[in-house]
Structures are given as C-alpha cells and as structure tokens.
Design a protein around this motif. Structure first.
Motif, short mmCIF file in Angstrom:
data_model
loop_
_atom_site.label_atom_id
_atom_site.label_comp_id
_atom_site.label_asym_id
_atom_site.label_seq_id
_atom_site.Cartn_x
_atom_site.Cartn_y
_atom_site.Cartn_z
N GLY A 90 -5.98 0.62 -7.98
CA GLY A 90 -5.81 1.26 -6.68
C GLY A 90 -6.99 1.04 -5.74
N THR A 91 -8.21 1.10 -6.28
CA THR A 91 -9.37 0.91 -5.42
C THR A 91 -9.48 -0.53 -4.91
OG1 THR A 91 -10.74 0.59 -7.39
CG2 THR A 91 -10.75 2.78 -6.41
N ILE A 120 -17.01 -1.74 4.27
CA ILE A 120 -17.25 -1.28 2.90
C ILE A 120 -18.74 -1.33 2.57
CG2 ILE A 120 -16.89 -1.85 0.45
CD1 ILE A 120 -14.07 -2.75 1.19
N ALA A 176 0.84 -1.21 0.00
CA ALA A 176 0.00 0.00 0.00
C ALA A 176 0.87 1.25 0.00
CB ALA A 176 -0.93 -0.01 1.21
N LEU A 195 -7.66 9.05 -4.51
CA LEU A 195 -7.16 7.88 -3.78
C LEU A 195 -5.73 8.12 -3.32
CD1 LEU A 195 -7.26 4.92 -2.87
CD2 LEU A 195 -6.67 4.25 -5.20
N ASP A 196 -4.92 8.70 -4.19
CA ASP A 196 -3.53 8.96 -3.82
C ASP A 196 -3.44 9.88 -2.60
OD1 ASP A 196 -1.64 7.58 -5.30
OD2 ASP A 196 -2.06 8.77 -7.07
N THR A 209 -10.84 4.40 -16.30
CA THR A 209 -11.19 3.28 -17.19
C THR A 209 -12.61 3.42 -17.73
OG1 THR A 209 -11.75 1.96 -15.25
CG2 THR A 209 -9.57 1.61 -16.20
N LEU A 254 -7.43 -0.72 -1.84
CA LEU A 254 -8.21 -0.17 -0.74
C LEU A 254 -9.17 -1.21 -0.18
CD1 LEU A 254 -8.06 2.65 0.38
CD2 LEU A 254 -9.78 3.37 -1.27
N ARG A 255 -9.74 -2.01 -1.06
CA ARG A 255 -10.65 -3.07 -0.62
C ARG A 255 -9.94 -4.06 0.30
NH1 ARG A 255 -15.31 -3.27 -4.14
NH2 ARG A 255 -16.09 -5.03 -2.99
N ILE A 270 -9.63 -2.49 4.01
CA ILE A 270 -10.83 -2.18 4.80
C ILE A 270 -11.69 -3.43 4.91
CG2 ILE A 270 -12.84 -0.66 5.00
CD1 ILE A 270 -11.46 1.19 3.00
N LEU A 313 2.18 1.89 -3.51
CA LEU A 313 1.11 2.47 -4.33
C LEU A 313 0.98 3.96 -4.06
CD1 LEU A 313 -1.47 1.52 -6.14
CD2 LEU A 313 -2.71 1.86 -4.02
N ALA A 314 0.89 4.32 -2.78
CA ALA A 314 0.65 5.71 -2.40
C ALA A 314 1.88 6.57 -2.63
CB ALA A 314 0.22 5.79 -0.94
N LEU A 316 1.14 5.35 -7.90
CA LEU A 316 0.89 4.36 -8.95
C LEU A 316 -0.61 4.19 -9.17
CD1 LEU A 316 3.39 1.55 -7.80
CD2 LEU A 316 3.82 3.46 -9.37
N ALA A 326 -14.06 3.75 2.19
CA ALA A 326 -15.06 2.70 1.93
C ALA A 326 -15.86 3.02 0.67
CB ALA A 326 -15.99 2.54 3.14
N LEU A 382 -1.37 6.73 5.27
CA LEU A 382 -0.12 6.00 5.46
C LEU A 382 1.06 6.91 5.77
CD1 LEU A 382 -0.54 3.63 2.39
CD2 LEU A 382 -0.82 2.99 4.79
N THR A 439 2.65 8.71 3.61
CA THR A 439 3.66 8.62 2.54
C THR A 439 3.85 9.97 1.86
OG1 THR A 439 1.90 7.72 1.16
CG2 THR A 439 3.52 6.18 2.01
N ARG A 472 -11.42 -2.94 -16.03
CA ARG A 472 -11.50 -1.77 -15.14
C ARG A 472 -10.20 -1.56 -14.38
NH1 ARG A 472 -17.49 -2.15 -12.49
NH2 ARG A 472 -17.00 -0.05 -11.83
N THR A 473 -9.08 -1.86 -15.03
CA THR A 473 -7.77 -1.70 -14.41
C THR A 473 -6.94 -0.73 -15.24
OG1 THR A 473 -7.88 -3.99 -13.68
CG2 THR A 473 -5.74 -2.93 -13.54
N PRO A 474 -6.49 0.38 -14.64
CA PRO A 474 -5.77 1.40 -15.43
C PRO A 474 -4.30 1.06 -15.62
CG PRO A 474 -6.08 2.19 -13.17
CD PRO A 474 -6.70 0.81 -13.24
N LEU A 516 -4.59 7.95 0.52
CA LEU A 516 -3.61 6.97 1.01
C LEU A 516 -2.41 7.70 1.62
CD1 LEU A 516 -3.58 4.15 -1.68
CD2 LEU A 516 -4.30 3.96 0.69
N ASP A 517 -2.02 8.81 1.01
CA ASP A 517 -0.89 9.57 1.57
C ASP A 517 -1.20 9.99 3.00
OD1 ASP A 517 0.65 9.32 -0.68
OD2 ASP A 517 0.18 11.28 -1.51
N ALA A 564 -13.76 2.25 -2.35
CA ALA A 564 -13.65 0.81 -2.54
C ALA A 564 -14.95 0.25 -3.11
CB ALA A 564 -13.34 0.13 -1.21
#
Lengths: 147, 147
Positions: free
Chosen positions: A49-50, A62, A23, B137-138, B50, A53-54, A57, A26-27, A31, B113, B145, B147, A119-121, B141-142, B116
């Motif tokens: 990324g989402t 969620i 994580a 999201l970035d 996406t 997050l899943r 949590i 990523l942050a 990314l 949540a 976390l 970061t 659905r993945t960038p 997360l920053d 996600a």
C-alpha cells in the motif's frame, strides 16, 4: 499447510489500468496492496500500500517534509487528479524488488519469510502459470497464531 | 483537513508487552501495524505488519529462501512459541528509521509523504506530548479519494 490451501481470491489490476482506478481499488476494498498482472494474468509486480502512495506523490514532495507542509490542499488534490491520466505501468518502480510470488507447495514459513524480506504484506500464489489467489499477511498470521 | 481531524483511536502495545501478545493483537484486529509506546504513552516505535513478521522469524531464515522451504511445520511453530518468552522491546529493530509521528496540524499530504517515505501504513498523531490517535493508510486514502 501449503500455499494452495492458504490462497484466497484477490482482485488484480492490469498494467493499462488507470492509476487512479488502482488507488481506488486499494482504498475501497481495504487491500494491503495491489497485484499487477500482465495480459496473460500472471503477476508482474506486487505493490505494498505504501508503494502505491509513492506513485501518487511526486518524489520531490516525499523527500522534502517541509515542502509537503506548505503545499495547500488544492495543489495536493491535483496530484491525485493527475493519476487519472496515467496508467499503472507508467508508475511502476524502475527497480522492482523480489517478486512476492510462490508456487502452490510453498510452506507457511516460506511465505512469511518472503513477506518479511520483500516488505510486502501480500504474496501471490501461481500454479501452472496462472495465479490461483493470494495470501495476505493478516490471513497468514491468523493461521499461524489461530486468531 | 488536518491530522487532528483524521486521527482515530488505535490500540498500542508497551515495550514490555509479550511479543506473542503483540503479534496476536496485530492479527486479531487486522491492524496495518503496531504502535509501541513508552511508559508515558508516547509512541516510541511504529512497526509495519511485515516488520512484526521480521521479529517472529530468525534472520537466517528470512535471508535463505531454500532453508525456509525445508524447515518442517513443527520447527516453524517453535519460532512462534519462542515469541511468548520475549518482550516487544527485545525484538525492536536496532536501527529504527524515521518515526512516523506527526503533530495535530500536519496536512494530508504531509502524512501521505511520511507514510511513503517510512514505508509504514500507519502514522501516530501526538499533541501536547500525548498520542491522540493514529491515521492508517486506508483511512487516509479513503479521505483523499472519497472511497
């Protein structure tokens, strides 16, 4: 323009990497997702990324917005700390979707359609059994639109 | 830490913006998604990157990987050019999911949540009927976390 021309170096995480470390990668590196590789360095799962997050949590939080509202910050922080004790492998989805991986000859349209479908960038490019890099949605759109 | 403290300025697109212009904004500014606002400036739809790609590629191409492989670059480029003639409104999904919008008092966990659940790495923050910014999201997360 083919996948091999678009592939750029992209950091990977192993299945035994700590989930917290994943994580943080990523942050910290902003990314769009994570590429999880097996011990041979081949992409095993690619997570948006989402989806990461899943993993962080609990499912019941969620699915229950009013519950998320009443959990205080100290308890919310505990979810994060729990990640340190778990590996990426423990948190992967039970039912992975289509793996966003292409060969070196995939076209721009093929990559775009795969990103839209999964659905993945983020799509990994594999040649001769090895990952030679990844294509992000941003990089793909920049090429398609000249931005 | 509440949504109002996390909200940062975020560009928006109108429903009558050209779809090509919207895609260029996403790519050029490396945004994780688009916030589509109504004439009053309230978020109407929030699209992950996406999903924007889904708007740019015909459905039959997304659903048929071997077809995407055989369409040459000249034809693929035509899909993009067609975007210039269409507005964002014409391309929005028929069945929008949960709108990733929160009030100013939403907690970090609530926002996480929601991201996600909606699979959208972008949440708009609305106060008094107006959008005061967005949380990516970035950025989330920053904060979570450090970061």
């Amino acid at each position: 323009m083919r996948a091999r021309d678009l592939a750029a170096p992209f950091p990977t995480v192993a299945v035994d990497t700590s989930a917290l470390e994943a994580a943080r990668l990523l942050a910290g590196a902003d990314l769009p997702g994570l590429v999880v590789v097996d011990p041979q360095g081949r992409p095993r799962t690619i997570l948006a990324g989402t989806q990461v997050l899943r993993m962080a949590i609990p499912r019941y939080v969620i699915d229950d917005p009013p519950l998320a509202r009443v959990i205080d910050e100290a308890h919310a922080d505990r979810f994060l700390h729990d990640l340190a004790d778990r590996t990426v492998a423990e948190l992967l989805p039970d039912r992975p979707g289509e793996l966003p991986v292409v060969g070196p000859d995939a076209t721009v349209l093929e990559i775009a359609a795969l990103m839209a479908r999964s659905r993945t960038p983020l799509v990994a490019v594999v040649a001769g059994g090895e990952m030679i890099g990844a294509v992000t949605l941003d990089a793909l759109l920049d090429r398609m639109l000249g931005t």
